[in-house]
Scaffold this active site. Structure first.
Site, PDB file in Angstrom:
ATOM      1  N   ASP A   9       0.861  -1.169   0.000  1.00 15.70           N
ATOM      2  CA  ASP A   9       0.000   0.000   0.000  1.00 15.70           C
ATOM      3  C   ASP A   9       0.908   1.233   0.000  1.00 15.70           C
ATOM      4  O   ASP A   9       2.085   1.153   0.359  1.00 15.70           O
ATOM      5  CB  ASP A   9      -0.897  -0.011   1.246  1.00 15.70           C
ATOM      6  CG  ASP A   9      -1.820   1.188   1.310  1.00 15.70           C
ATOM      7  OD1 ASP A   9      -2.412   1.559   0.273  1.00 15.70           O
ATOM      8  OD2 ASP A   9      -1.950   1.775   2.400  1.00 15.70           O
ATOM      9  N   ASP A  11      -0.243   4.884   1.167  1.00 16.84           N
ATOM     10  CA  ASP A  11      -0.530   5.818   2.262  1.00 16.84           C
ATOM     11  C   ASP A  11      -0.291   5.155   3.611  1.00 16.84           C
ATOM     12  O   ASP A  11      -0.966   4.196   3.973  1.00 16.84           O
ATOM     13  CB  ASP A  11      -1.983   6.299   2.199  1.00 16.84           C
ATOM     14  CG  ASP A  11      -2.425   6.695   0.797  1.00 16.84           C
ATOM     15  OD1 ASP A  11      -1.622   6.615  -0.135  1.00 16.84           O
ATOM     16  OD2 ASP A  11      -3.598   7.080   0.636  1.00 16.84           O
ATOM     17  N   ASP A 119      -1.721  -0.663   6.053  1.00 17.77           N
ATOM     18  CA  ASP A 119      -1.912  -0.211   7.433  1.00 17.77           C
ATOM     19  C   ASP A 119      -3.369  -0.258   7.864  1.00 17.77           C
ATOM     20  O   ASP A 119      -3.671  -0.033   9.031  1.00 17.77           O
ATOM     21  CB  ASP A 119      -1.342   1.205   7.630  1.00 17.77           C
ATOM     22  CG  ASP A 119      -2.022   2.241   6.764  1.00 17.77           C
ATOM     23  OD1 ASP A 119      -2.485   1.900   5.651  1.00 17.77           O
ATOM     24  OD2 ASP A 119      -2.093   3.403   7.185  1.00 17.77           O
TER      25      ASP A 119
END
Length: 152
Positions: A9, A11, A119
């Site tokens: 990922d 961000d 996250d």
């Protein structure tokens, strides 16, 4: 030997977006949060710093003979400029190892693979068919713990 597919990922995993958001005036942040449009802050992806260790980790896994690496991120539908900014970030910080390896999707669970480093569990990450390595948790607080787990 077949390589394991790893998705990263952006961000909060590769990109220190929180640091960039904190550079905006508080009233601008609050306004965008109220509208649930924090990712549409103007220039949000114009050169935020990488998460410490992220670029090195991506390159270590990419150059390993064990892994096939991709970037799997979500971009706001109503802010197409963010799509371009994310691509430019990948090119600048991950360079030739990430050439044509950026996938933008609101449905991460549709991608087939062995690992997803994310996250959050949003946008299909929680339903990913492989193993979700949840970055920033007690088990995987940073890149050293992820690399130790995957042992490139």
């Amino acid at each position: 030997m077949d390589k394991k597919i790893v998705y990263f990922d952006m961000d909060g995993v590769l990109v220190n977006l929180a640091q960039k958001i904190n550079k905006f005036p508080e009233e601008v942040i609050e306004h965008h949060e109220q509208l649930d449009m924090i990712e549409q802050l103007p220039g949000i992806f114009k050169d935020p710093d990488p998460i410490p260790g992220a670029v090195d980790a991506f390159n270590k896994l990419f150059t390993s003979d064990k892994y096939d690496c991709y970037i799997l991120s979500t971009a706001p539908w109503d802010a197409p400029w963010v799509w371009t900014e994310k691509r430019e970030w990948v090119e600048k910080y991950l360079g030739p190892n990430a050439y044509k390896r950026l996938i933008l999707s609101h449905n991460k669970h549709l991608c087939k693979g062995d690992y997803l480093i994310d996250d959050r569990t949003k946008n299909g990450a929680g339903e990913f068919e492989g193993e979700l390595i949840q970055f920033g948790t007690d088990k995987f607080p940073g890149w050293d713990s992820v690399l130790n787990y995957l042992k490139p």
